[in-house]
Motif scaffolding. Structure first.
Motif, short mmCIF file in Angstrom:
data_model
loop_
_atom_site.label_atom_id
_atom_site.label_comp_id
_atom_site.label_asym_id
_atom_site.label_seq_id
_atom_site.Cartn_x
_atom_site.Cartn_y
_atom_site.Cartn_z
N PRO A 13 6.37 66.31 12.85
CA PRO A 13 5.39 65.58 13.67
C PRO A 13 5.18 64.17 13.15
O PRO A 13 5.35 63.90 11.95
N PRO A 14 4.78 63.24 14.03
CA PRO A 14 4.61 61.84 13.62
C PRO A 14 3.62 61.66 12.48
O PRO A 14 3.77 60.74 11.67
N GLU A 15 2.59 62.51 12.42
CA GLU A 15 1.58 62.33 11.38
C GLU A 15 2.11 62.58 9.97
O GLU A 15 1.44 62.28 8.98
N ASP A 54 14.68 60.80 19.80
CA ASP A 54 15.08 61.95 20.61
C ASP A 54 14.07 62.15 21.73
O ASP A 54 12.87 62.08 21.51
N CYS A 55 14.58 62.41 22.94
CA CYS A 55 13.67 62.80 24.01
C CYS A 55 13.20 64.22 23.73
O CYS A 55 14.01 65.10 23.45
N PHE A 56 11.97 64.50 23.79
CA PHE A 56 10.87 63.60 24.14
C PHE A 56 9.87 63.67 22.99
O PHE A 56 8.81 64.23 23.11
N ARG A 57 10.27 63.06 21.90
CA ARG A 57 9.52 63.13 20.67
C ARG A 57 9.01 61.76 20.27
O ARG A 57 8.53 61.02 21.11
N GLU A 58 9.15 61.40 18.97
CA GLU A 58 8.61 60.12 18.54
C GLU A 58 9.36 58.94 19.17
O GLU A 58 10.58 58.97 19.33
N GLY A 59 8.61 57.89 19.54
CA GLY A 59 9.23 56.66 19.99
C GLY A 59 9.85 55.94 18.80
O GLY A 59 9.21 55.78 17.76
N PHE A 113 14.19 60.82 8.64
CA PHE A 113 12.98 61.54 9.03
C PHE A 113 13.28 62.16 10.39
O PHE A 113 13.31 61.48 11.41
N ARG A 114 13.56 63.45 10.39
CA ARG A 114 14.00 64.11 11.62
C ARG A 114 12.83 64.28 12.60
O ARG A 114 11.68 64.49 12.19
N PRO A 115 13.10 64.23 13.90
CA PRO A 115 12.02 64.33 14.89
C PRO A 115 11.47 65.73 15.05
O PRO A 115 10.52 65.92 15.81
#
Length: 445
Positions: free
Chosen positions: A15-17, A39-44, A10-12
């Motif tokens: 979006p997280p949703e 990846d900075c600065f995306r999903e934790g 699941f690539r960053p």
């Protein structure tokens, strides 16, 4: 050779949703593993992993990878242990250097990334195995630290590696190595598998895992067959897990999950014809004689499309050569035999592509040269241009310029099409973003 495990990423760029839908699809499809990036600065990574594990029933979730400069190793061990106890046998963490430019951006870059990684991996592994750890290293300092709730089933601690020193560290201190898709070839996997195994044997450690990420285009024809062939090739080279990721400009793993599903039932093959009204013939209806003739004539259409492409390339060849001499492309390849169904026409057309990618990947600002001008993304972590020559529905050559860039936290992709002739080429160069004229001018569809 034991059976290889298969996963998707699941690539960053997504979006997280959208994560939950992907998790459920992968879980229901019988995919072995789903891997996430931090990846900075995306999903934790850890928060996304916790949610993914909670949404699924059998899916193994991996994080590739957690940058060690961002976390104290005691905290890393606590987080890993918590997920390992909540979801035993289903969580695979990987740690690594992180992108050094990003680490500098947040004030976490260290003078010796190798030293930090070695200290971090050693301490986390010992904590996960229930040890009380006291250490005074160059970067890691702990005083009688032990986990109150160490995992009953300790997950493997994978180390992301590119160079030979980090690969050796993965075998010596870790439980396996994670390989970047940018580098993965059968030869590279075989070389790394040998090196990491030798390092593990020298340290008297168990045989290491070799987790290979590999890119594949989700829209490619015969996707399932291509994916399985790639998996088999990398497994033969020594990969114990093959994790497939889609391309950055088309990151949705849905088609890949469907193509890989071992539970997928045989379905009616997609029809290779489209009626003049843009709709496929109804289920069970017999194709007309004209449609059959078109389907049987693919080789002729392919030859015709190739001639159109070649004629256009000959016309534009000098301009393309100038670009390639001034700025060597990432790759130059021709892809043939792809069938495009044109929804607003009643005939088939064969699409054959000659592609030139200009730019740089990774974390640096992208630079590409056009005749007489230097183009550079302002405030971009990465970006590139992709120039594609295809045959359109009217059997005319068509240039498509796609500009991809990540600016701040936003990924942008714009594209425009032009006639595949000299006039179209000149218009494309006029529209291309430059140092002083950027995204505001290039507004694609």
């Amino acid at each position: 050779m034991s059976e290889v495990r298969v996963g998707v990423v699941f690539r960053p760029e997504l979006p997280p949703e959208e994560l939950r839908e992907t998790v459920i699809a992968a879980d229901e499809a019988g995919i072995d593993e789903l891997w996430l990036w931090e990846d900075c600065f995306r999903e934790g990574g850890l928060t996304a992993a916790a949610a993914s594990l909670a949404w699924s029933e059998r899916l193994t979730v991996g994080i590739g990878l957690l940058p060690v400069p961002l976390r104290n190793p005691a905290v890393t061990a606590m987080e890993i242990s918590t997920l390992a106890r909540l979801f035993p046998g289903r969580f695979v963490p990987a740690v690594g250097h992180g992108v050094l430019e990003w680490m500098a951006q947040v004030g976490a870059r260290v003078e010796s990334p190798m030293t930090l990684l070695g200290e971090h991996v050693d301490v986390v592994r010992r904590l996960l195995h229930g040890e009380t750890v006291s250490v005074t290293g160059r970067y890691v300092r702990l005083d009688e630290v032990a986990l109150d709730w160490p995992p009953e089933q300790v997950p493997p601690l994978i180390v992301g590696a590119r160079g030979p020193k980090t690969v050796a560290l993965a075998g010596e201190l870790g439980d396996g190595v994670l390989l970047d898709a940018e580098l993965v070839t059968p030869e590279y996997v075989a070389s790394v598998a040998t090196r990491v195994t030798e390092a593990a044997q020298a340290a008297r450690r168990p045989a290491p895992q070799v987790v290979a990420f590999a890119e594949i285009q989700a829209g490619a024809p015969a996707l399932g067959d291509r994916a399985r062939a790639l998996i088999a090739e990398l497994a033969s080279a020594g990969a114990t897990s093959v994790i497939l990721q889609c391309l950055s400009y088309d990151p949705d793993p849905g088609p890949l999950i469907a193509a890989l599903s071992p539970r997928q039932q045989p379905s009616v093959p997609p029809r290779s014809v489209v009626r003049h009204d843009g709709e496929s013939p109804g289920a069970g209806s017999a194709p007309s004689g004209t449609e059959v003739g078109m389907s049987d004539n693919r080789a002729e259409l392919r030859r015709e499309a190739r001639k159109i492409i070649n004629d256009s390339l000959e016309l534009l060849g000098r301009d393309l050569s100038k670009l390639r001499r001034k700025f060597p492309p990432i790759g130059f390849a021709e892809e043939g035999g792809l069938i495009r169904i044109v929804p607003d026409n009643s005939y088939l057309i064969t699409e054959e592509t000659a592609r030139v990618d200009y730019g740089t990947g990774g974390v640096h600002s992208a630079e590409a040269l056009t005749p007489g001008r230097l183009w550079k993304f302002q405030n971009a972590r990465w970006g590139y241009c992709e120039l594609t020559l295809t045959v359109n529905a009217q059997r005319k050559p068509q240039l498509t310029l796609t500009v991809n860039a990540q600016r701040n936290a936003e990924f942008r992709q714009n594209s425009k099409t032009y006639p595949g002739d000299t006039a179209g080429w000149q218009q494309m160069l006029t529209d291309l973003p430059t140092r002083s004229r950027g995204w505001g001018r290039f507004r694609g569809r």
